[in-house]
Design a protein around this motif. Structure first.
Motif, PDB file in Angstrom:
ATOM      1  N   UNK A  72      24.577  34.598  57.633  1.00 61.63           N
ATOM      2  CA  UNK A  72      23.679  34.232  56.538  1.00 61.63           C
ATOM      3  C   UNK A  72      22.738  35.387  56.196  1.00 61.63           C
ATOM      4  N   UNK A  73      22.247  36.072  57.235  1.00 61.49           N
ATOM      5  CA  UNK A  73      21.339  37.203  57.005  1.00 61.49           C
ATOM      6  C   UNK A  73      22.047  38.326  56.262  1.00 61.49           C
ATOM      7  N   UNK A  74      23.267  38.648  56.678  1.00 64.28           N
ATOM      8  CA  UNK A  74      24.025  39.718  56.035  1.00 64.28           C
ATOM      9  C   UNK A  74      24.442  39.327  54.622  1.00 64.28           C
ATOM     10  N   UNK A  75      24.790  38.065  54.444  1.00 60.29           N
ATOM     11  CA  UNK A  75      25.171  37.584  53.112  1.00 60.29           C
ATOM     12  C   UNK A  75      24.000  37.691  52.143  1.00 60.29           C
ATOM     13  N   UNK A  76      22.815  37.365  52.608  1.00 60.31           N
ATOM     14  CA  UNK A  76      21.622  37.454  51.767  1.00 60.31           C
ATOM     15  C   UNK A  76      21.285  38.914  51.456  1.00 60.31           C
ATOM     16  N   UNK A  77      21.456  39.791  52.457  1.00 62.45           N
ATOM     17  CA  UNK A  77      21.116  41.200  52.284  1.00 62.45           C
ATOM     18  C   UNK A  77      22.077  41.916  51.345  1.00 62.45           C
ATOM     19  N   UNK A  78      23.381  41.612  51.475  1.00 59.92           N
ATOM     20  CA  UNK A  78      24.405  42.350  50.727  1.00 59.92           C
ATOM     21  C   UNK A  78      25.139  41.479  49.709  1.00 59.92           C
ATOM     22  N   UNK A  79      24.512  40.399  49.290  1.00 60.00           N
ATOM     23  CA  UNK A  79      25.162  39.473  48.361  1.00 60.00           C
ATOM     24  C   UNK A  79      25.660  40.121  47.089  1.00 60.00           C
ATOM     25  N   UNK A  80      24.858  41.009  46.516  1.00 61.92           N
ATOM     26  CA  UNK A  80      25.254  41.663  45.258  1.00 61.92           C
ATOM     27  C   UNK A  80      26.535  42.471  45.438  1.00 61.92           C
ATOM     28  N   UNK A  81      26.673  43.111  46.586  1.00 62.73           N
ATOM     29  CA  UNK A  81      27.869  43.911  46.858  1.00 62.73           C
ATOM     30  C   UNK A  81      29.064  43.026  47.214  1.00 62.73           C
ATOM     31  N   UNK A  82      28.825  41.999  48.022  1.00 62.49           N
ATOM     32  CA  UNK A  82      29.923  41.185  48.540  1.00 62.49           C
ATOM     33  C   UNK A  82      30.609  40.352  47.471  1.00 62.49           C
ATOM     34  N   UNK A  83      29.844  39.814  46.539  1.00 62.89           N
ATOM     35  CA  UNK A  83      30.404  38.840  45.606  1.00 62.89           C
ATOM     36  C   UNK A  83      30.524  39.351  44.173  1.00 62.89           C
ATOM     37  N   UNK A  84      30.091  40.577  43.929  1.00 61.89           N
ATOM     38  CA  UNK A  84      30.092  41.085  42.549  1.00 61.89           C
ATOM     39  C   UNK A  84      31.499  41.215  41.975  1.00 61.89           C
ATOM     40  N   UNK A  85      32.498  41.504  42.813  1.00 62.41           N
ATOM     41  CA  UNK A  85      33.856  41.742  42.311  1.00 62.41           C
ATOM     42  C   UNK A  85      34.698  40.480  42.222  1.00 62.41           C
ATOM     43  N   UNK A  86      34.153  39.338  42.609  1.00 60.13           N
ATOM     44  CA  UNK A  86      34.916  38.098  42.520  1.00 60.13           C
ATOM     45  C   UNK A  86      35.060  37.676  41.058  1.00 60.13           C
ATOM     46  N   UNK A  87      36.168  37.007  40.715  1.00 61.02           N
ATOM     47  CA  UNK A  87      36.382  36.572  39.323  1.00 61.02           C
ATOM     48  C   UNK A  87      35.205  35.746  38.808  1.00 61.02           C
ATOM     49  N   UNK A  88      34.608  36.211  37.710  1.00 61.27           N
ATOM     50  CA  UNK A  88      33.474  35.519  37.082  1.00 61.27           C
ATOM     51  C   UNK A  88      32.285  35.376  38.034  1.00 61.27           C
ATOM     52  N   UNK A  89      32.325  36.131  39.151  1.00 59.73           N
ATOM     53  CA  UNK A  89      31.268  36.053  40.167  1.00 59.73           C
ATOM     54  C   UNK A  89      31.036  34.618  40.629  1.00 59.73           C
ATOM     55  N   UNK A  90      32.094  33.814  40.629  1.00 60.86           N
ATOM     56  CA  UNK A  90      32.000  32.417  41.049  1.00 60.86           C
ATOM     57  C   UNK A  90      32.177  32.307  42.552  1.00 60.86           C
ATOM     58  N   UNK A  91      31.369  31.471  43.188  1.00 66.65           N
ATOM     59  CA  UNK A  91      31.463  31.261  44.625  1.00 66.65           C
ATOM     60  C   UNK A  91      32.334  30.067  44.963  1.00 66.65           C
ATOM     61  N   UNK A  92      32.873  29.377  43.958  1.00 60.34           N
ATOM     62  CA  UNK A  92      33.752  28.237  44.205  1.00 60.34           C
ATOM     63  C   UNK A  92      35.132  28.721  44.629  1.00 60.34           C
ATOM     64  N   UNK A  93      35.667  28.164  45.694  1.00 58.51           N
ATOM     65  CA  UNK A  93      36.971  28.585  46.201  1.00 58.51           C
ATOM     66  C   UNK A  93      38.046  28.280  45.159  1.00 58.51           C
ATOM     67  N   UNK A  94      38.798  29.281  44.689  1.00 57.26           N
ATOM     68  CA  UNK A  94      39.826  29.045  43.671  1.00 57.26           C
ATOM     69  C   UNK A  94      41.074  28.377  44.224  1.00 57.26           C
ATOM     70  N   UNK A  95      41.158  28.241  45.552  1.00 60.78           N
ATOM     71  CA  UNK A  95      42.337  27.622  46.156  1.00 60.78           C
ATOM     72  C   UNK A  95      42.195  26.118  46.269  1.00 60.78           C
ATOM     73  N   UNK A  96      41.146  25.662  46.955  1.00 64.62           N
ATOM     74  CA  UNK A  96      40.966  24.210  47.139  1.00 64.62           C
ATOM     75  C   UNK A  96      40.031  23.607  46.101  1.00 64.62           C
ATOM     76  N   UNK A  97      39.267  24.441  45.380  1.00 68.69           N
ATOM     77  CA  UNK A  97      38.323  24.017  44.332  1.00 68.69           C
ATOM     78  C   UNK A  97      37.211  23.118  44.875  1.00 68.69           C
TER      79      UNK A  97
END
Length: 262
Positions: A72-97
């Motif tokens: 959680x600490x690392x996710x908060x610190x590097x969130x912009x880097x970790x999730x920026x390249x995901x489609x539409x920057x969506x955090x919803x799992x595209x597999x199970x929805x």
């Protein structure tokens, strides 16, 4: 020189859980204390005892931190880097929805990735964020969500397929198809600016490494001192020469090539 994400992650962990030791003033204060020891103004045993009393408390507290808290600490610190390249920057799992994509650290072995919080029910992995150039791309998790391989041709001797594939560490060429219990030979075209321009001849050249260096008589030779082989290898950032545990880079202006039969 740029720190890799692994280095940034370790630095963030230390800064968060060992605040005193990673503070800039700590080094300066410690140097002053050591100067006092050298001058005979401070007893060195007392200095070490004081330091260890404080440092051991950090170790004890950090040893009780759950891995989820670190994630959680690392996710908060590097969130912009970790999730920026995901489609539409969506955090919803595209597999199970249903699940949410989270930063996860592997429990066994090295590595970290972005995956679904519904694991093990949902095994979707959106992005793998680790790996060295020599690591094999063989786990089931890292085989997901990559584009189909491109057939470049067949090997002139073995008739095996030469494929261009895109894995979690980038593009690579592969000799033969994937088989259970067998790791085919692979090579990275990192020296090629446009991977779409890689031809069969280029792939054959890449796949012929590593090779043992030849001596003046064009026979494969070993080191004259210990008889151990001297190997030329194509690494991520260029050619390297290895003899036992010694590795040296090959200057970029030196031309290197090998024959198809290696």
């Amino acid at each position: 020189m740029y720190p890799e994400f692994h280095g940034r992650m370790v630095s963030s962990f230390l800064s968060h859980y060992f605040t005193e030791v990673t503070d800039y003033s700590f080094t300066a204060d410690m140097e002053a204390e050591l100067d006092n020891v050298s001058a005979g103004l401070t007893k060195w045993k007392g200095l070490l005892r004081d330091y260890w009393t404080r440092f051991s408390k950090y170790c004890e507290l950090t040893g009780n931190v759950h891995i989820h808290q670190v994630e959680k600490m690392l996710e908060k610190t590097f969130g912009d880097f970790l999730f920026a390249s995901l489609p539409n920057e969506s955090r919803t799992c595209p597999s199970c929805l249903q699940g949410t994509l989270l930063f996860k650290v592997r429990r066994f072995g090295a590595g970290y990735f972005i995956g679904c919080d519904q694991h093990p029910k949902c095994k979707y992995i959106a992005k793998t964020l680790y790996g060295e150039e020599d690591e094999d791309i063989t786990s089931e998790d890292t085989k997901r969500n990559v584009e189909p391989p491109k057939l470049l041709g067949v090997h002139p001797s073995s008739n095996e397929k030469i494929l261009m594939k895109n894995g979690p560490y980038g593009y690579y060429v592969q000799l033969g198809e994937d088989k259970k219990g067998y790791v085919p030979k692979r090579a990275s075209p990192s020296q090629v600016k446009d991977v779409n321009s890689v031809t069969l001849e280029d792939a054959l050249e890449l796949l012929c490494y590593p090779v043992t260096l030849m001596n003046g008589s064009c026979l494969y030779g070993n080191h004259p001192d210990d008889g151990q082989p001297v190997v030329l290898k194509l690494a991520k950032f260029g050619f390297t020469i290895r003899h036992r545990q010694t590795i040296a880079p090959v200057p970029k202006h030196d031309m290197v090539s090998c024959s198809l039969d290696g």
